[in-house]
Design a protein around this motif. Structure first.
Motif, PDB file in Angstrom:
ATOM      1  N   PRO A   1       0.851  -1.486   0.212  1.00 24.55           N
ATOM      2  CA  PRO A   1      -0.149  -0.036  -0.080  1.00 24.55           C
ATOM      3  C   PRO A   1       0.844   1.384  -0.138  1.00 24.55           C
ATOM      4  N   ASP A   2       2.304   1.222   1.257  1.00 22.49           N
ATOM      5  CA  ASP A   2       2.757   2.532   0.631  1.00 22.49           C
ATOM      6  C   ASP A   2       3.920   2.575  -0.991  1.00 22.49           C
ATOM      7  N   PHE A   3       3.873   1.670  -1.589  1.00 17.25           N
ATOM      8  CA  PHE A   3       4.052   1.709  -2.285  1.00 17.25           C
ATOM      9  C   PHE A   3       3.935   2.401  -3.313  1.00 17.25           C
ATOM     10  N   VAL A   4       2.023   1.703  -3.461  1.00 15.18           N
ATOM     11  CA  VAL A   4       0.859   2.137  -4.481  1.00 15.18           C
ATOM     12  C   VAL A   4       0.902   3.936  -4.370  1.00 15.18           C
ATOM     13  N   THR A   5       1.207   4.464  -2.930  1.00 10.18           N
ATOM     14  CA  THR A   5       0.751   5.670  -2.322  1.00 10.18           C
ATOM     15  C   THR A   5       2.482   6.667  -3.217  1.00 10.18           C
TER      16      THR A   5
ATOM     17  N   SER B   1      -5.243  -5.695 -12.356  1.00 13.96           N
ATOM     18  CA  SER B   1      -4.065  -6.399 -11.482  1.00 13.96           C
ATOM     19  C   SER B   1      -2.908  -5.947 -12.083  1.00 13.96           C
ATOM     20  N   LYS B   2      -2.887  -5.016 -13.127  1.00 19.45           N
ATOM     21  CA  LYS B   2      -1.763  -4.051 -13.788  1.00 19.45           C
ATOM     22  C   LYS B   2      -0.849  -3.418 -12.917  1.00 19.45           C
ATOM     23  N   LEU B   3      -1.315  -2.941 -12.143  1.00 20.50           N
ATOM     24  CA  LEU B   3      -1.669  -1.539 -11.302  1.00 20.50           C
ATOM     25  C   LEU B   3      -0.402  -2.433  -9.726  1.00 20.50           C
ATOM     26  N   VAL B   4      -1.129  -3.185  -9.565  1.00 22.31           N
ATOM     27  CA  VAL B   4      -1.230  -3.666  -8.408  1.00 22.31           C
ATOM     28  C   VAL B   4      -0.851  -5.547  -8.439  1.00 22.31           C
TER      29      VAL B   4
ATOM     30  N   ARG C   1     -13.417   2.533  -7.566  1.00 21.84           N
ATOM     31  CA  ARG C   1     -14.936   3.141  -7.163  1.00 21.84           C
ATOM     32  C   ARG C   1     -15.435   2.195  -8.741  1.00 21.84           C
ATOM     33  N   GLY C   2     -14.510   1.974 -10.266  1.00 20.63           N
ATOM     34  CA  GLY C   2     -15.574   1.617 -11.383  1.00 20.63           C
ATOM     35  C   GLY C   2     -16.252   0.406 -10.938  1.00 20.63           C
ATOM     36  N   ALA C   3     -15.219  -0.477 -10.141  1.00 19.90           N
ATOM     37  CA  ALA C   3     -15.611  -1.623  -9.928  1.00 19.90           C
ATOM     38  C   ALA C   3     -16.625  -2.317  -8.909  1.00 19.90           C
TER      39      ALA C   3
ATOM     40  N   GLU D   1      -2.329   5.698  -6.420  1.00 28.12           N
ATOM     41  CA  GLU D   1      -3.144   5.520  -5.235  1.00 28.12           C
ATOM     42  C   GLU D   1      -4.363   6.352  -5.846  1.00 28.12           C
ATOM     43  N   GLU D   2      -4.539   7.172  -6.562  1.00 23.77           N
ATOM     44  CA  GLU D   2      -5.341   8.040  -7.554  1.00 23.77           C
ATOM     45  C   GLU D   2      -6.391   6.680  -8.141  1.00 23.77           C
ATOM     46  N   LYS D   3      -5.418   6.853  -9.156  1.00 24.24           N
ATOM     47  CA  LYS D   3      -5.468   5.823 -10.173  1.00 24.24           C
ATOM     48  C   LYS D   3      -6.567   4.133  -9.732  1.00 24.24           C
ATOM     49  N   LEU D   4      -5.995   3.408  -8.605  1.00 20.81           N
ATOM     50  CA  LEU D   4      -6.238   2.694  -8.002  1.00 20.81           C
ATOM     51  C   LEU D   4      -7.544   3.093  -7.522  1.00 20.81           C
TER      52      LEU D   4
END
Length: 240
Positions: A141-145, A173-176, A158-160, A150-153
Protein backbone atom coordinates in the motif's frame (compact mmCIF):
# COMPACT_ATOMS: atom_id res chain seq x y z
CA UNK A 1 18.11 33.99 18.39
CA UNK A 2 15.19 33.52 16.02
CA UNK A 3 14.51 30.22 14.32
CA UNK A 4 15.38 30.46 10.61
CA UNK A 5 12.41 30.07 8.27
CA UNK A 6 11.85 26.71 6.61
CA UNK A 7 13.15 26.42 3.09
CA UNK A 8 10.49 26.77 0.41
CA UNK A 9 9.00 23.47 -0.75
CA UNK A 10 10.61 21.74 2.21
CA UNK A 11 7.70 21.04 4.62
CA UNK A 12 8.43 19.00 7.68
CA UNK A 13 7.22 15.40 7.84
CA UNK A 14 4.08 14.53 9.84
CA UNK A 15 5.37 15.02 13.39
CA UNK A 16 4.25 12.78 16.25
CA UNK A 17 4.24 15.34 19.07
CA UNK A 18 3.03 12.95 21.82
CA UNK A 19 5.83 10.52 20.94
CA UNK A 20 8.44 13.29 21.30
CA UNK A 21 7.08 14.25 24.70
CA UNK A 22 6.89 10.62 25.81
CA UNK A 23 10.46 9.85 24.70
CA UNK A 24 11.83 12.93 26.44
CA UNK A 25 10.06 12.03 29.69
CA UNK A 26 11.32 8.45 29.49
CA UNK A 27 14.89 9.79 29.35
CA UNK A 28 14.27 11.98 32.38
CA UNK A 29 15.06 15.11 30.36
CA UNK A 30 13.36 18.48 30.54
CA UNK A 31 12.78 20.74 27.53
CA UNK A 32 15.79 22.77 28.63
CA UNK A 33 18.03 19.69 28.41
CA UNK A 34 16.82 18.88 24.90
CA UNK A 35 17.28 22.49 23.80
CA UNK A 36 20.83 22.55 25.20
CA UNK A 37 21.70 19.34 23.36
CA UNK A 38 20.29 20.73 20.12
CA UNK A 39 22.44 23.87 20.49
CA UNK A 40 25.62 22.15 21.65
CA UNK A 41 25.62 18.99 19.54
CA UNK A 42 23.47 19.71 16.50
CA UNK A 43 24.29 23.28 15.51
CA UNK A 44 20.89 24.80 16.33
CA UNK A 45 21.76 28.02 18.21
CA UNK A 46 18.12 29.16 18.15
CA UNK A 47 16.84 26.06 19.99
CA UNK A 48 15.12 27.05 23.25
CA UNK A 49 12.97 25.19 25.78
CA UNK A 50 9.99 27.11 24.43
CA UNK A 51 10.65 25.79 20.92
CA UNK A 52 10.85 22.23 22.25
CA UNK A 53 7.57 22.74 24.12
CA UNK A 54 5.96 24.15 20.97
CA UNK A 55 6.97 21.02 19.05
CA UNK A 56 5.58 18.75 21.78
CA UNK A 57 2.31 20.69 21.94
CA UNK A 58 1.86 20.54 18.19
CA UNK A 59 1.95 24.32 17.85
CA UNK A 60 5.02 24.16 15.57
CA UNK A 61 6.18 21.36 13.29
CA UNK A 62 9.94 20.76 13.11
CA UNK A 63 11.54 20.88 9.70
CA UNK A 64 13.25 17.75 8.38
CA UNK A 65 16.73 18.78 9.65
CA UNK A 66 15.25 19.76 13.02
CA UNK A 67 13.44 16.44 13.32
CA UNK A 68 16.66 14.55 12.58
CA UNK A 69 18.49 16.58 15.23
CA UNK A 70 15.68 16.07 17.74
CA UNK A 71 15.81 12.32 17.16
CA UNK A 72 19.53 12.41 17.93
CA UNK A 73 18.93 14.37 21.12
CA UNK A 74 16.26 11.88 22.20
CA UNK A 75 18.33 8.81 21.28
CA UNK A 76 15.76 7.49 18.82
CA UNK A 77 15.33 7.14 15.07
CA UNK A 78 13.55 9.85 13.07
CA UNK A 79 10.86 7.31 12.31
CA UNK A 80 9.95 7.22 16.02
CA UNK A 81 8.96 10.89 15.78
CA UNK A 82 6.98 10.71 12.57
CA UNK A 83 3.31 9.95 12.13
CA UNK A 84 2.32 7.58 9.35
CA UNK A 85 4.49 8.60 6.35
CA UNK A 86 2.76 9.04 3.02
CA UNK A 87 5.18 10.72 0.64
CA UNK A 88 8.51 9.46 -0.64
CA UNK A 89 10.34 12.11 1.37
CA UNK A 90 8.50 11.19 4.56
CA UNK A 91 9.32 7.49 4.15
CA UNK A 92 12.97 8.32 3.49
CA UNK A 93 13.21 10.53 6.57
CA UNK A 94 11.41 7.94 8.69
CA UNK A 95 14.06 5.40 7.72
CA UNK A 96 16.88 7.86 8.35
CA UNK A 97 18.25 7.51 4.83
CA UNK A 98 20.00 10.41 3.12
CA UNK A 99 18.72 11.41 -0.35
CA UNK A 100 22.21 10.79 -1.74
CA UNK A 101 22.03 7.17 -0.56
CA UNK A 102 18.61 6.63 -2.13
CA UNK A 103 19.73 8.15 -5.43
CA UNK A 104 22.87 5.98 -5.48
CA UNK A 105 20.98 2.81 -4.59
CA UNK A 106 18.37 3.21 -7.33
CA UNK A 107 20.89 4.41 -9.91
CA UNK A 108 19.83 8.04 -10.30
CA UNK A 109 21.73 11.29 -10.13
CA UNK A 110 20.90 13.23 -6.99
CA UNK A 111 19.19 16.19 -8.67
CA UNK A 112 16.67 14.12 -10.71
CA UNK A 113 15.88 12.08 -7.61
CA UNK A 114 15.30 15.21 -5.50
CA UNK A 115 13.06 16.63 -8.22
CA UNK A 116 10.93 13.47 -8.14
CA UNK A 117 10.79 13.59 -4.35
CA UNK A 118 9.80 17.24 -4.26
CA UNK A 119 7.15 16.83 -6.96
CA UNK A 120 5.91 13.59 -5.35
CA UNK A 121 6.17 12.04 -8.78
CA UNK A 122 8.26 8.86 -8.81
CA UNK A 123 9.22 7.96 -12.38
CA UNK A 124 11.72 5.20 -11.80
CA UNK A 125 11.87 1.99 -13.80
CA UNK A 126 10.45 -1.27 -12.49
CA UNK A 127 13.91 -2.35 -11.29
CA UNK A 128 14.51 1.00 -9.60
CA UNK A 129 11.10 0.78 -7.97
CA UNK A 130 11.91 -2.63 -6.51
CA UNK A 131 15.18 -1.29 -5.09
CA UNK A 132 13.39 1.74 -3.66
CA UNK A 133 10.73 -0.39 -1.97
CA UNK A 134 13.38 -2.66 -0.46
CA UNK A 135 15.59 0.22 0.73
CA UNK A 136 12.74 2.09 2.44
CA UNK A 137 10.90 -1.06 3.58
CA UNK A 138 7.74 0.01 1.80
CA UNK A 139 4.63 -2.13 2.16
CA UNK A 140 2.60 -2.65 -1.00
CA UNK A 141 0.00 0.00 0.00
CA UNK A 142 2.81 2.45 0.81
CA UNK A 143 4.55 1.68 -2.47
CA UNK A 144 1.36 2.34 -4.46
CA UNK A 145 0.92 5.66 -2.65
CA UNK A 146 4.55 6.75 -2.96
CA UNK A 147 4.69 5.97 -6.68
CA UNK A 148 1.59 8.07 -7.35
CA UNK A 149 -0.68 5.17 -8.29
CA UNK A 150 -3.21 5.48 -5.46
CA UNK A 151 -5.63 7.83 -7.22
CA UNK A 152 -5.66 5.62 -10.33
CA UNK A 153 -6.31 2.60 -8.12
CA UNK A 154 -9.16 4.44 -6.38
CA UNK A 155 -10.67 5.31 -9.77
CA UNK A 156 -10.56 1.67 -10.90
CA UNK A 157 -12.01 0.41 -7.62
CA UNK A 158 -14.88 2.89 -7.72
CA UNK A 159 -15.64 1.70 -11.23
CA UNK A 160 -15.49 -1.93 -10.11
CA UNK A 161 -18.00 -1.55 -7.29
CA UNK A 162 -20.42 0.72 -9.14
CA UNK A 163 -20.47 -1.20 -12.47
CA UNK A 164 -19.21 -4.67 -13.48
CA UNK A 165 -16.30 -5.68 -11.28
CA UNK A 166 -15.12 -8.30 -13.81
CA UNK A 167 -14.28 -5.57 -16.33
CA UNK A 168 -11.72 -4.04 -13.93
CA UNK A 169 -9.74 -7.11 -12.86
CA UNK A 170 -7.12 -6.84 -15.60
CA UNK A 171 -6.42 -3.14 -15.02
CA UNK A 172 -6.19 -3.53 -11.24
CA UNK A 173 -3.86 -6.53 -11.75
CA UNK A 174 -1.55 -4.40 -13.92
CA UNK A 175 -1.47 -1.69 -11.25
CA UNK A 176 -1.10 -3.88 -8.16
CA UNK A 177 1.18 -6.95 -8.18
CA UNK A 178 -1.17 -9.31 -6.36
CA UNK A 179 -2.46 -12.77 -7.22
CA UNK A 180 -5.18 -12.42 -9.86
CA UNK A 181 -7.54 -14.76 -8.01
CA UNK A 182 -7.16 -12.64 -4.86
CA UNK A 183 -7.97 -9.50 -6.84
CA UNK A 184 -11.04 -11.16 -8.38
CA UNK A 185 -12.29 -12.28 -4.97
CA UNK A 186 -11.67 -8.86 -3.45
CA UNK A 187 -13.40 -6.94 -6.21
CA UNK A 188 -16.41 -9.25 -6.06
CA UNK A 189 -16.72 -8.81 -2.28
CA UNK A 190 -16.38 -5.03 -2.49
CA UNK A 191 -18.93 -4.91 -5.31
CA UNK A 192 -21.42 -6.98 -3.31
CA UNK A 193 -20.95 -4.84 -0.20
CA UNK A 194 -21.42 -1.57 -2.06
CA UNK A 195 -24.40 -2.82 -4.07
CA UNK A 196 -25.96 -4.06 -0.84
CA UNK A 197 -25.75 -0.55 0.58
CA UNK A 198 -27.32 0.92 -2.54
CA UNK A 199 -30.12 -1.68 -2.53
CA UNK A 200 -30.99 -0.57 1.00
CA UNK A 201 -31.17 3.01 -0.27
CA UNK A 202 -33.62 2.09 -3.03
CA UNK A 203 -35.72 -0.09 -0.75
CA UNK A 204 -36.48 2.72 1.66
CA UNK A 205 -37.37 5.36 -0.95
CA UNK A 206 -37.25 8.91 0.49
CA UNK A 207 -37.15 7.92 4.15
CA UNK A 208 -34.47 8.96 6.68
CA UNK A 209 -33.08 5.43 6.37
CA UNK A 210 -32.52 6.03 2.66
CA UNK A 211 -30.50 9.18 3.34
CA UNK A 212 -28.41 7.32 5.89
CA UNK A 213 -27.80 4.42 3.50
CA UNK A 214 -26.84 6.85 0.74
CA UNK A 215 -24.32 8.51 3.04
CA UNK A 216 -22.87 5.10 3.95
CA UNK A 217 -22.43 4.40 0.25
CA UNK A 218 -20.63 7.69 -0.30
CA UNK A 219 -18.39 7.03 2.68
CA UNK A 220 -17.61 3.58 1.30
CA UNK A 221 -16.50 5.04 -2.02
CA UNK A 222 -14.40 7.70 -0.28
CA UNK A 223 -12.50 4.97 1.59
CA UNK A 224 -12.45 2.45 -1.23
CA UNK A 225 -8.66 2.06 -1.31
CA UNK A 226 -8.55 1.37 2.43
CA UNK A 227 -11.33 -1.21 2.03
CA UNK A 228 -9.38 -2.82 -0.82
CA UNK A 229 -6.17 -3.22 1.19
CA UNK A 230 -8.08 -4.52 4.22
CA UNK A 231 -9.86 -7.09 2.08
CA UNK A 232 -6.71 -8.26 0.30
CA UNK A 233 -4.91 -8.62 3.62
CA UNK A 234 -7.69 -10.84 4.96
CA UNK A 235 -7.65 -12.88 1.77
CA UNK A 236 -3.87 -13.42 1.67
CA UNK A 237 -2.91 -16.86 3.03
CA UNK A 238 -0.61 -17.00 6.00
CA UNK A 239 3.04 -17.85 5.14
CA UNK A 240 4.09 -21.38 6.07
Amino acid sequence: MRRPPALPNQPGPPFNAPAARRLRSALGMGPEHVAHDLRASYGMPYATPDLVRAWEQGAVTPTSPELTALAGALWCSPGDLIGRPRTLREHRIARGVAPEDVAMAVGLDLLPYLEMEEAEDWRGTERQSVVLADLLHLSLPDFVTVTGKEEKLAELLRGAVTTRWQAHVRQVSKLVPLDRHLIETTLRELHEEYQGRMTATLSWADSPVSAQARQLGEDFLARIVTHFWTATEKGTPEPP
